[in-house]
Design an enzyme around this catalytic site. Structure first.
Site, PDB file in Angstrom:
ATOM      1  N   ASN A 147       0.832  -1.203   0.000  1.00  0.00           N
ATOM      2  CA  ASN A 147       0.000   0.000   0.000  1.00  0.00           C
ATOM      3  C   ASN A 147       0.868   1.253   0.000  1.00  0.00           C
ATOM      4  O   ASN A 147       1.864   1.323   0.711  1.00  0.00           O
ATOM      5  CB  ASN A 147      -0.923   0.012   1.221  1.00  0.00           C
ATOM      6  N   VAL A 148       0.458   2.234  -0.764  1.00  0.00           N
ATOM      7  CA  VAL A 148       1.197   3.496  -0.816  1.00  0.00           C
ATOM      8  C   VAL A 148       0.532   4.553   0.069  1.00  0.00           C
ATOM      9  O   VAL A 148       0.994   5.680   0.139  1.00  0.00           O
ATOM     10  CB  VAL A 148       1.308   4.026  -2.274  1.00  0.00           C
ATOM     11  N   ASP A 149      -0.564   4.173   0.760  1.00  0.00           N
ATOM     12  CA  ASP A 149      -1.381   5.168   1.479  1.00  0.00           C
ATOM     13  C   ASP A 149      -0.769   5.679   2.782  1.00  0.00           C
ATOM     14  O   ASP A 149      -1.236   6.679   3.338  1.00  0.00           O
ATOM     15  CB  ASP A 149      -2.794   4.621   1.728  1.00  0.00           C
ATOM     16  N   HIS A 175       5.973  -0.514  -2.797  1.00  0.00           N
ATOM     17  CA  HIS A 175       5.456   0.209  -3.971  1.00  0.00           C
ATOM     18  C   HIS A 175       5.563   1.722  -3.792  1.00  0.00           C
ATOM     19  O   HIS A 175       4.979   2.479  -4.568  1.00  0.00           O
ATOM     20  CB  HIS A 175       4.006  -0.204  -4.262  1.00  0.00           C
ATOM     21  N   CYS A 189      12.516  14.027  -6.135  1.00  0.00           N
ATOM     22  CA  CYS A 189      13.247  14.444  -7.322  1.00  0.00           C
ATOM     23  C   CYS A 189      14.052  13.240  -7.780  1.00  0.00           C
ATOM     24  O   CYS A 189      14.777  12.648  -6.984  1.00  0.00           O
ATOM     25  CB  CYS A 189      14.173  15.606  -6.993  1.00  0.00           C
ATOM     26  N   GLY A 225      -5.209  -8.990   3.415  1.00  0.00           N
ATOM     27  CA  GLY A 225      -5.902  -8.133   2.446  1.00  0.00           C
ATOM     28  C   GLY A 225      -5.244  -8.036   1.092  1.00  0.00           C
ATOM     29  O   GLY A 225      -5.316  -7.007   0.436  1.00  0.00           O
ATOM     30  N   THR A 226      -4.600  -9.109   0.690  1.00  0.00           N
ATOM     31  CA  THR A 226      -3.992  -9.102  -0.646  1.00  0.00           C
ATOM     32  C   THR A 226      -4.293 -10.418  -1.349  1.00  0.00           C
ATOM     33  O   THR A 226      -4.273 -11.479  -0.729  1.00  0.00           O
ATOM     34  CB  THR A 226      -2.462  -8.866  -0.573  1.00  0.00           C
ATOM     35  N   ASN A 254      -8.507 -12.497   4.604  1.00  0.00           N
ATOM     36  CA  ASN A 254      -9.097 -11.901   3.408  1.00  0.00           C
ATOM     37  C   ASN A 254     -10.603 -12.113   3.416  1.00  0.00           C
ATOM     38  O   ASN A 254     -11.095 -13.007   4.106  1.00  0.00           O
ATOM     39  CB  ASN A 254      -8.478 -12.538   2.150  1.00  0.00           C
ATOM     40  N   VAL A 255     -11.316 -11.311   2.658  1.00  0.00           N
ATOM     41  CA  VAL A 255     -12.772 -11.478   2.604  1.00  0.00           C
ATOM     42  C   VAL A 255     -13.164 -12.756   1.877  1.00  0.00           C
ATOM     43  O   VAL A 255     -14.237 -13.302   2.084  1.00  0.00           O
ATOM     44  CB  VAL A 255     -13.488 -10.282   1.926  1.00  0.00           C
TER      45      VAL A 255
HETATM   46 ZN   LIG Z   1      16.314  17.888  -7.432  1.00  0.00          ZN
END
Ligand SMILES: [Zn+2]
Length: 254
Positions: free
Chosen positions: A101-103, A118, A126, A191-192, A217-218
């Site tokens: 997750n990126v959240d 991820h 940058c 959850g994956t 998981n569901v």
């Molecule tokens: Zn820079």
């Protein structure tokens, strides 16, 4: 399989837990999937916007899409499933968490030992000088037409600090993920669906080392046959129940 039997199995030796997280753990935090929704962004697919090519062709469009996501995400709160993993960490039972997750909700919940393989959507970076910065309300208030330039090297565009489609994972993060997985004697798959590689390979590494693998998981997933146990249901119900019983049980043994 009832939770007590699973706890029995997990506590045969001192548990060293590693968790692998996917989108399912953040569902109760109201994280939108940005798929199949109504609205203007529905005409785009993530696979078409979250790529180096899209960014090189139309950075404004890509930034506008990320800003739209961040406006929703900035108000999201971690849920009891994230908190239950933080408890495991504080008790010294969890040795690390590997999240797709990126959240960043795990971090906001107070988790310390994790790798975000991820990336992290709450940060921009940058790609030339390694400068990075965290999103805040002020940055979100900028006009969508304004492109963010790196304040350090001043020539390069900042980009979201996430792994885009077609990009390789950060090798240091991936090595850490493998290291933890090989140290674990219990792997929680939360959850994956386990279909996204290379994360999908982690349970197989754990299996080779003889770890107990438990899926939350569901519904059943392609990984279910690799897992020793599957606890079906929403993660925010099954995971805290499991961790609470486990912590109590280990405290009794002390
Ligand atoms: Zn820079």
């Amino acid at each position: 399989m009832d939770i007590d039997s699973i706890i029995e199995e997990v506590t045969k030796t001192e548990p060293k837990i590693v968790s692998v997280l996917g989108a399912g753990i953040s569902k109760a935090s109201g994280m939108p999937t940005f798929r199949g929704e109504d609205g203007w962004w529905n005409q785009y697919r993530a696979e078409d916007l979250a790529t180096p090519y899209a960014f090189s062709q139309d950075p404004k469009l890509v930034w506008e899409w990320y800003r739209a996501r961040m406006r929703i995400l900035l108000d999201a709160k971690p849920n009891i499933a994230h908190e239950s993993l933080v408890k495991l960490e504080k008790e010294g039972i969890s040795i690390g968490t590997i999240t797709q997750n990126v959240d960043g909700l795990h971090e906001i919940a107070g988790m310390k030992k994790y790798v975000e393989i991820h990336g992290r959507i709450r940060y921009s970076k940058c790609s030339i000088c390694n400068y990075n910065e965290r999103w805040d309300k002020e940055k979100l208030a900028q006009k969508d037409s304004d492109l963010p330039y790196c304040p350090n090297c001043k020539t390069n565009l900042l980009r979201p600090d996430v792994v885009w489609f077609g990009e390789t994972l950060d090798s240091a993060k991936w090595e850490q993920a493998i290291k933890w997985t090989l140290e674990a004697n219990v792997l929680l798959v939360v959850g994956t669906s386990g279909v996204v590689h290379p994360v999908a390979s982690l349970p197989y590494y754990a299996r080779q080392k003889g770890a107990v693998i438990i899926e939350f998981n569901v519904e059943e997933t392609p990984l279910s046959s690799t897992c020793d146990f599957s606890l079906l249901g929403p993660c925010e119900e099954t995971l805290p129940k499991f961790t609470d019983i486990l912590i109590q049980r280990l405290k009794k043994e002390d």
